[in-house]
Scaffold this motif. Structure first.
Motif, PDB file in Angstrom:
ATOM      1  N   LEU A   1       6.977  -1.743   6.812  1.00  0.00           N
ATOM      2  CA  LEU A   1       7.760  -0.409   7.227  1.00  0.00           C
ATOM      3  C   LEU A   1       7.758   0.479   5.913  1.00  0.00           C
ATOM      4  CD1 LEU A   1      10.556  -1.998   9.509  1.00  0.00           C
ATOM      5  CD2 LEU A   1       8.283  -0.890  10.126  1.00  0.00           C
ATOM      6  N   THR A   2       7.910   0.067   4.884  1.00  0.00           N
ATOM      7  CA  THR A   2       7.905   0.844   3.675  1.00  0.00           C
ATOM      8  C   THR A   2       6.589   1.325   3.419  1.00  0.00           C
ATOM      9  OG1 THR A   2       9.391  -0.634   2.758  1.00  0.00           O
ATOM     10  CG2 THR A   2       8.283   1.028   1.155  1.00  0.00           C
ATOM     11  N   LEU A   3       5.432   0.564   3.462  1.00  0.00           N
ATOM     12  CA  LEU A   3       4.295   1.177   3.428  1.00  0.00           C
ATOM     13  C   LEU A   3       3.850   2.386   4.527  1.00  0.00           C
ATOM     14  CD1 LEU A   3       1.996  -1.783   2.958  1.00  0.00           C
ATOM     15  CD2 LEU A   3       2.247   0.030   1.310  1.00  0.00           C
ATOM     16  N   ILE A   4       4.392   2.002   5.610  1.00  0.00           N
ATOM     17  CA  ILE A   4       4.267   3.044   6.850  1.00  0.00           C
ATOM     18  C   ILE A   4       4.842   4.306   6.497  1.00  0.00           C
ATOM     19  CG2 ILE A   4       4.607   3.442   9.129  1.00  0.00           C
ATOM     20  CD1 ILE A   4       4.112   0.426   9.763  1.00  0.00           C
ATOM     21  N   LEU A   5       6.261   4.196   5.948  1.00  0.00           N
ATOM     22  CA  LEU A   5       7.073   5.449   5.735  1.00  0.00           C
ATOM     23  C   LEU A   5       6.220   6.136   4.430  1.00  0.00           C
ATOM     24  CD1 LEU A   5       9.644   6.631   6.278  1.00  0.00           C
ATOM     25  CD2 LEU A   5      10.674   5.326   4.666  1.00  0.00           C
TER      26      LEU A   5
ATOM     27  N   LEU B   1       3.418  12.972  -7.585  1.00  0.00           N
ATOM     28  CA  LEU B   1       2.985  12.505  -8.803  1.00  0.00           C
ATOM     29  C   LEU B   1       4.253  11.479  -9.275  1.00  0.00           C
ATOM     30  CD1 LEU B   1       1.977  15.597 -10.997  1.00  0.00           C
ATOM     31  CD2 LEU B   1       0.538  13.560 -10.439  1.00  0.00           C
ATOM     32  N   TRP B   2       5.474  11.620  -8.711  1.00  0.00           N
ATOM     33  CA  TRP B   2       6.409  10.702  -9.014  1.00  0.00           C
ATOM     34  C   TRP B   2       6.226   9.463  -8.193  1.00  0.00           C
ATOM     35  CZ3 TRP B   2      10.119   9.018  -5.260  1.00  0.00           C
ATOM     36  CH2 TRP B   2      11.273   8.108  -5.708  1.00  0.00           C
ATOM     37  N   LEU B   3       5.832   9.570  -6.885  1.00  0.00           N
ATOM     38  CA  LEU B   3       5.651   8.531  -6.354  1.00  0.00           C
ATOM     39  C   LEU B   3       4.553   7.633  -6.979  1.00  0.00           C
ATOM     40  CD1 LEU B   3       5.030   9.667  -2.535  1.00  0.00           C
ATOM     41  CD2 LEU B   3       6.687   7.977  -3.467  1.00  0.00           C
ATOM     42  N   ASP B   4       3.370   8.150  -7.495  1.00  0.00           N
ATOM     43  CA  ASP B   4       2.549   7.515  -8.006  1.00  0.00           C
ATOM     44  C   ASP B   4       2.764   7.041  -9.344  1.00  0.00           C
ATOM     45  OD1 ASP B   4      -0.672   9.652  -7.424  1.00  0.00           O
ATOM     46  OD2 ASP B   4       0.611   8.101  -6.068  1.00  0.00           O
ATOM     47  N   TRP B   5       3.565   7.673 -10.415  1.00  0.00           N
ATOM     48  CA  TRP B   5       4.341   7.029 -11.194  1.00  0.00           C
ATOM     49  C   TRP B   5       5.147   6.100 -11.304  1.00  0.00           C
ATOM     50  CZ3 TRP B   5       2.959   7.147 -16.230  1.00  0.00           C
ATOM     51  CH2 TRP B   5       4.060   6.907 -17.158  1.00  0.00           C
ATOM     52  N   ASN B   6       5.780   5.949 -10.279  1.00  0.00           N
ATOM     53  CA  ASN B   6       6.642   4.740  -9.808  1.00  0.00           C
ATOM     54  C   ASN B   6       5.780   3.655  -9.383  1.00  0.00           C
ATOM     55  OD1 ASN B   6       9.696   5.274 -10.020  1.00  0.00           O
ATOM     56  ND2 ASN B   6       9.070   7.163  -9.462  1.00  0.00           N
ATOM     57  N   GLN B   7       4.735   3.710  -8.684  1.00  0.00           N
ATOM     58  CA  GLN B   7       3.696   2.918  -8.479  1.00  0.00           C
ATOM     59  C   GLN B   7       3.084   2.170  -9.603  1.00  0.00           C
ATOM     60  OE1 GLN B   7       1.862   4.770  -5.230  1.00  0.00           O
ATOM     61  NE2 GLN B   7       2.908   4.114  -3.683  1.00  0.00           N
ATOM     62  N   PHE B   8       2.732   3.382 -10.297  1.00  0.00           N
ATOM     63  CA  PHE B   8       1.797   2.869 -11.476  1.00  0.00           C
ATOM     64  C   PHE B   8       2.926   1.792 -12.385  1.00  0.00           C
ATOM     65  CE2 PHE B   8      -1.408   3.397 -14.599  1.00  0.00           C
ATOM     66  CZ  PHE B   8      -0.552   3.422 -16.021  1.00  0.00           C
ATOM     67  N   GLN B   9       4.206   2.386 -12.718  1.00  0.00           N
ATOM     68  CA  GLN B   9       5.017   1.765 -13.589  1.00  0.00           C
ATOM     69  C   GLN B   9       5.327   0.473 -12.984  1.00  0.00           C
ATOM     70  OE1 GLN B   9       4.699   3.388 -16.773  1.00  0.00           O
ATOM     71  NE2 GLN B   9       7.099   3.372 -16.842  1.00  0.00           N
TER      72      GLN B   9
ATOM     73  N   GLN C   1      -5.257   3.479  -6.028  1.00  0.00           N
ATOM     74  CA  GLN C   1      -4.462   2.874  -7.148  1.00  0.00           C
ATOM     75  C   GLN C   1      -4.152   4.134  -8.325  1.00  0.00           C
ATOM     76  OE1 GLN C   1      -6.593  -1.038  -7.370  1.00  0.00           O
ATOM     77  NE2 GLN C   1      -4.616  -1.447  -8.313  1.00  0.00           N
ATOM     78  N   GLN C   2      -3.217   5.048  -7.669  1.00  0.00           N
ATOM     79  CA  GLN C   2      -2.821   6.382  -8.622  1.00  0.00           C
ATOM     80  C   GLN C   2      -4.123   6.806  -9.560  1.00  0.00           C
ATOM     81  OE1 GLN C   2      -1.172   2.718  -9.441  1.00  0.00           O
ATOM     82  NE2 GLN C   2      -0.278   3.345  -7.199  1.00  0.00           N
ATOM     83  N   PRO C   3      -5.246   7.414  -8.655  1.00  0.00           N
ATOM     84  CA  PRO C   3      -6.292   7.764  -9.516  1.00  0.00           C
ATOM     85  C   PRO C   3      -5.991   8.817 -10.237  1.00  0.00           C
ATOM     86  CG  PRO C   3      -6.249   8.593  -7.048  1.00  0.00           C
ATOM     87  CD  PRO C   3      -5.138   7.545  -7.036  1.00  0.00           C
ATOM     88  N   PHE C   4      -5.037   9.926 -10.199  1.00  0.00           N
ATOM     89  CA  PHE C   4      -4.722  11.021 -11.044  1.00  0.00           C
ATOM     90  C   PHE C   4      -4.300  10.587 -12.181  1.00  0.00           C
ATOM     91  CE2 PHE C   4      -6.162  13.329  -7.901  1.00  0.00           C
ATOM     92  CZ  PHE C   4      -5.302  14.007  -7.021  1.00  0.00           C
ATOM     93  N   PHE C   5      -3.989   9.116 -12.562  1.00  0.00           N
ATOM     94  CA  PHE C   5      -3.663   8.780 -13.939  1.00  0.00           C
ATOM     95  C   PHE C   5      -4.849   8.086 -14.528  1.00  0.00           C
ATOM     96  CE2 PHE C   5       0.260  10.143 -13.060  1.00  0.00           C
ATOM     97  CZ  PHE C   5       1.184   9.537 -12.046  1.00  0.00           C
TER      98      PHE C   5
ATOM     99  N   HIS D   1       3.713  -1.601 -10.585  1.00  0.00           N
ATOM    100  CA  HIS D   1       2.485  -2.096 -10.343  1.00  0.00           C
ATOM    101  C   HIS D   1       2.743  -2.580  -8.905  1.00  0.00           C
ATOM    102  CE1 HIS D   1       0.925  -2.208 -14.342  1.00  0.00           C
ATOM    103  NE2 HIS D   1       2.169  -2.826 -14.973  1.00  0.00           N
ATOM    104  N   SER D   2       3.408  -1.775  -8.027  1.00  0.00           N
ATOM    105  CA  SER D   2       3.664  -1.923  -6.640  1.00  0.00           C
ATOM    106  C   SER D   2       3.696  -0.790  -5.931  1.00  0.00           C
ATOM    107  CB  SER D   2       4.923  -2.632  -6.553  1.00  0.00           C
ATOM    108  OG  SER D   2       5.453  -2.747  -5.400  1.00  0.00           O
ATOM    109  N   GLU D   3       3.186  -0.843  -4.687  1.00  0.00           N
ATOM    110  CA  GLU D   3       3.146   0.415  -3.727  1.00  0.00           C
ATOM    111  C   GLU D   3       4.287   0.508  -3.226  1.00  0.00           C
ATOM    112  OE1 GLU D   3      -0.375  -0.777  -1.320  1.00  0.00           O
ATOM    113  OE2 GLU D   3      -0.414   1.479  -1.424  1.00  0.00           O
ATOM    114  N   THR D   4       5.156  -0.476  -2.968  1.00  0.00           N
ATOM    115  CA  THR D   4       6.691  -0.648  -2.205  1.00  0.00           C
ATOM    116  C   THR D   4       7.753  -0.665  -3.373  1.00  0.00           C
ATOM    117  OG1 THR D   4       6.209  -2.908  -1.885  1.00  0.00           O
ATOM    118  CG2 THR D   4       5.702  -1.401  -0.154  1.00  0.00           C
TER     119      THR D   4
END
Lengths: 476, 342
Positions: free
Chosen positions: A186-190, A425-433, A263-267, A435-438
């Motif tokens: 559900l987190t991924l869907i959201l 970018l905030w979403l990507d940064w948190n996922q990057f830091q 996987q956060q391609p903009f980084f 190492h988890s999409e969720t």
């Protein structure tokens, strides 16, 4: 039915309910029926094409492993039939398709619509045949499971492009869906819905409609045009990444994991790293079935020695193939060539001036690399965007709008467009830091709940008015 | 039969344990708190003044901007006696403060006036907007500016029903849930407006609304350099029947409580020269004269009767602030004997 629609939600509820009730031995059959039903709602009788490709590929693979001496010919037959289907539809779905049909004396009065997911499931069929031929994978003995691999509805529309050797074993294993699985799904869907509805669909509204199409007499400033291209990059990324997140979440509810595609391609700190992070299932397909075979063949021809041809040809051919896979148009070839040149340039630079591994480079250098890669990739989206939005757009006027300088910039109209890009970018940064999409799931419960509340409100407020557009990659 | 049941019904995939859904439940609480918090905060005038104008459900900011300014005006003046209505032409042609000052100079009486004209307001939908203004604000006078461009077929098709929304219908007696929510829930009103705020054209419209004075006047300071042709008017021009029907429905709103006055919006003389004075008279003015009839309905003709200065035009049909000053003063003199006489 579209993936973002009430109908799909109702469809999912029914499919899930019955799926959870059925024993494992019957679940694959149910998923297969649901997948064909889903495809039928989109393409009606073109589901026959999907079934036909499935049968042919399954049959050919069985012949390849049957020990016949002509198994290479069976491979070529299978590959040929799949490629003919792909190329035919790609050619006749373009604006020039009707003229080309006339040239071939084919009775065609209007261009054909590209069948949904064709380019994706054809690649899966090709990878399956090649893996079976090279004995990386045993040919499937279950037509039902193979058909499900080809037509599994969460990935049918726009991938991820799954490898049979990874996906088929998942179909044979019993599946478990626990509290954690549901929370993750559900987190991924959201997240996917948020990327698509709140970011990707909203960004185009924030800019004047005709910023780039005004050409030489454009009233818009060069900076406004450049901003539009940056916005387009974010729009495309969040559109496709949003789709992938949604379908991965949907699939996870069935206990079947799909591959990550972004996987956060903009980084990314290099073009190679970018392609490892952007549409990575397709990049890996290109790498394994075009780049590596071509590189090995060239190396064999040059008796194992590296030369300029070995450095230039594989990445250039691979990226041009990537462009053509998207569409048989000049714009897409240009896009592929640009990225091919980038990759060649990177290789030559690395050969001339070797750098330490990226993680060992100073932080400032890494940041500069990220900005350079982002700029290069964003510039390369221009022909891609022209192809997608071609309608009434003139490519020349697009380039004129960028190249001919119009000074000045009314910043206040565009500040608000920074907001969705910052959120992305905030979403990507948190996922990057993390190492988890969720990454939200690691937060405390009150924090998670508050974020969920804000996300839902934003989705309701923005989604109920702006009719969500079709995913961009649905058109390929 | 029971074997068939056992073969097909074996729930073994879903392994959910309780408690389940606590995060979702807590998020529902947060949603209620956010909506409730918005309900309280958005009602505080100082906070509301920082918010972008709400749209009241029609996707355009001008209706919300005018309502907000009118509500503020009424809070300051206690009531509003007369409302000017019409399209963007009336928006820029009438300065209510100049009108009121001249009215006081002529009659010694105070009159509080507000300009509630709305861009692209078509004659066919003027009556429904007027109905909502009467229901909500009870003005004693409605003064409607009519112009040749607005009565054309071209204008009609682009300006129809922009302002007939669930909310305006609710205020005039036709209940709808959305209308009720927009009227009573500030959270809904502003959250609903948030959808439009992202649109570039909407934000540009918001910027233009910064010109509005506290009495709703669009204070345009552009001076037209070249007077071109009139918009929506060509040699094929005819007054559209739906426009006349709308005008007649508007006139029927005249009552003991609300007086209806109509004036002709002036047009730059140079814009008429290519069409000819007879064209204007025959195709437009004579049609209006024939149809503007009714008890307590006054029609003031303005063309060639008021000396708009040369620098008083924004374009062939809209006045700027200098033209509006002259015109508003003149119009006040024409209406001085009839407004607030009961």
């Amino acid at each position: 039915m579209e993936i973002i629609s009430w109908q799909f939600g109702a469809f999912m509820l029914v499919v899930l309910f019955i799926y959870y009730v059925l024993p494992h031995s019957k679940q694959n059959l149910w998923l297969l029926l649901a997948s064909y039903c889903f495809y039928f709602t989109h393409e009606k009788w073109l589901v026959v094409l999907l079934i036909g490709i499935t049968f042919i590929t399954f049959f050919v693979a069985r012949q390849i492993v049957a020990g016949h001496s002509h198994n290479l010919k069976w491979l070529w037959l299978g590959l040929g039939l799949n490629l003919v289907a792909l190329i035919t539809f790609k050619l006749f779905s373009e604006d020039y398709g009707v003229q080309f049909a006339r040239f071939l004396s084919v009775p065609l009065s209007t261009k054909v619509l590209l069948p949904l997911g064709l380019a994706f499931y054809i690649l899966q069929a090709i990878s399956y045949l090649l893996d079976v031929y090279h004995q990386r994978l045993a040919a499937s003995t279950s037509l039902m499971n193979f058909a499900l691999y080809m037509s599994y509805f969460p990935k049918l529309v726009s991938g991820p492009i799954e490898r049979a050797r990874v996906f088929l074993p998942k179909l044979n294993r019993p599946r478990r869906v626990t509290n954690e699985t549901i929370a993750c799904s559900l987190t991924l869907i959201l997240i996917g819905l948020f990327r698509k509805i709140v970011i990707a669909d909203l960004l185009p509204y924030m800019l004047p409609k005709n910023v780039v199409w005004s050409g030489i007499n454009s009233p818009y400033k060069t900076l406004e045009v450049i901003l539009w291209i940056v916005v387009y990059a974010f729009m495309l990324y969040n559109d496709f990444a949003g789709y992938t997140s949604i379908v991965r979440g949907v699939s996870s509810l069935f206990g079947i994991d799909l591959s990550m595609n972004f996987q956060q391609p903009f980084f990314a700190r290099s073009l190679s790293e970018f392609w490892g992070c952007w549409h990575s299932s397709f990049t890996q397909w290109l790498r394994d079935y075009i780049y590596f075979p071509l590189s090995r063949w060239l190396l064999r021809r040059s008796n194992g020695s590296r030369n300029l041809i070995n450095t230039i040809v594989p990445p250039l051919v691979t990226m041009v193939a990537s462009g053509l896979w998207h569409a048989f148009t000049l714009n897409m070839v240009v896009w592929g060539v640009i990225h091919g040149v980038y990759l060649v340039g990177e290789r030559l630079l690395e050969a001339w001036h070797p750098m330490p591994p990226q993680n060992e480079q100073p932080k400032l250098q890494q940041v500069i690399s990220v900005l350079v890669v982002f700029s290069l990739v964003t510039f390369a989206w221009v022909p891609f965007a022209i192809n997608i939005l071609s309608g009434d757009v003139g490519a020349l006027s697009f380039w004129q709008a960028i190249v001919i300088p119009h000074n000045g910039f009314t910043a206040k109209w565009y500040l608000v467009v920074m907001l969705p890009m910052m959120i992305s970018l905030w979403l990507d940064w948190n996922q990057f830091q993390s190492h988890s999409e969720t990454f939200f799931l690691a937060w405390s419960r009150p924090r998670q709940s508050f974020a969920l509340a804000v996300a839902v409100l934003m989705l309701v407020v923005i989604g109920t008015t702006n009719k969500s557009s079709v995913f961009v990659y649905q058109g390929f | 039969m029971s074997r068939w049941w056992k073969e097909w019904i074996q729930p073994e995939t879903l392994r959910v344990t309780v408690p389940f859904g606590r995060t979702t439940a807590l998020s529902v609480v947060f949603i209620i708190l956010l909506i409730g918090g918005g309900e309280i905060l958005f009602r505080i005038p100082i906070i509301e003044s920082f918010l972008p104008t709400s749209t009241y459900g029609n996707g355009g900011p001008e209706l919300g901007a005018k309502i907000r300014k009118l509500d503020t005006y009424i809070r300051q003046h206690g009531m509003v006696d007369c409302l000017f209505v019409g399209s963007s032409v009336v928006d820029s042609d009438i300065d209510p403060e100049v009108f009121s000052r001249e009215f006081k100079a002529q009659t010694g009486k105070d009159v509080s006036c507000f300009n509630f004209a709305l861009a692209a307001m078509a004659p066919s939908s003027m009556d429904s907007t007027a109905r909502f203004l009467i229901a909500r604000y009870r003005p004693r006078v409605l003064i409607y500016g009519v112009g040749i461009g607005e009565f054309s077929a071209k204008f009609m098709w682009q300006g129809v029903d922009l302002y007939s929304t669930p909310w305006t219908q609710y205020v005039t007696g036709r209940f709808s849930l959305e209308g009720w929510l927009i009227e009573n829930s500030y959270s809904y009103r502003y959250f609903a407006s948030a959808r439009y705020f992202w649109d570039f054209n909407y934000r540009q419209s918001l910027g233009k609304l910064g010109r509005l004075t506290s009495s709703g006047f669009d204070r345009a300071t552009i001076v037209a350099k070249d007077i071109g042709d009139l918009s929506y008017v060509d040699t094929e021009y005819e007054v559209h029947p739906l426009a006349i029907e709308g005008l007649q429905r508007f006139i029927q709103l005249s009552s003991r409580e609300t007086q209806i006055l109509i004036f002709e919006e002036p047009v730059h003389p140079q814009a008429l020269t290519t069409l000819g004075d007879d064209f204007y008279m025959q195709r437009f003015l004579s049609v209006l004269r024939k149809n503007i009839r009714g008890p307590n309905v006054l029609f003031v003709e303005t063309q060639n009767r008021v000396a708009i200065p040369a620098n008083g035009w924004k374009d062939p049909s809209h006045l700027n602030v200098w033209g509006a000053e002259v015109f508003s003063k003149w119009l006040s003199q024409q209406f001085a004997d009839v407004i607030l006489q009961k």
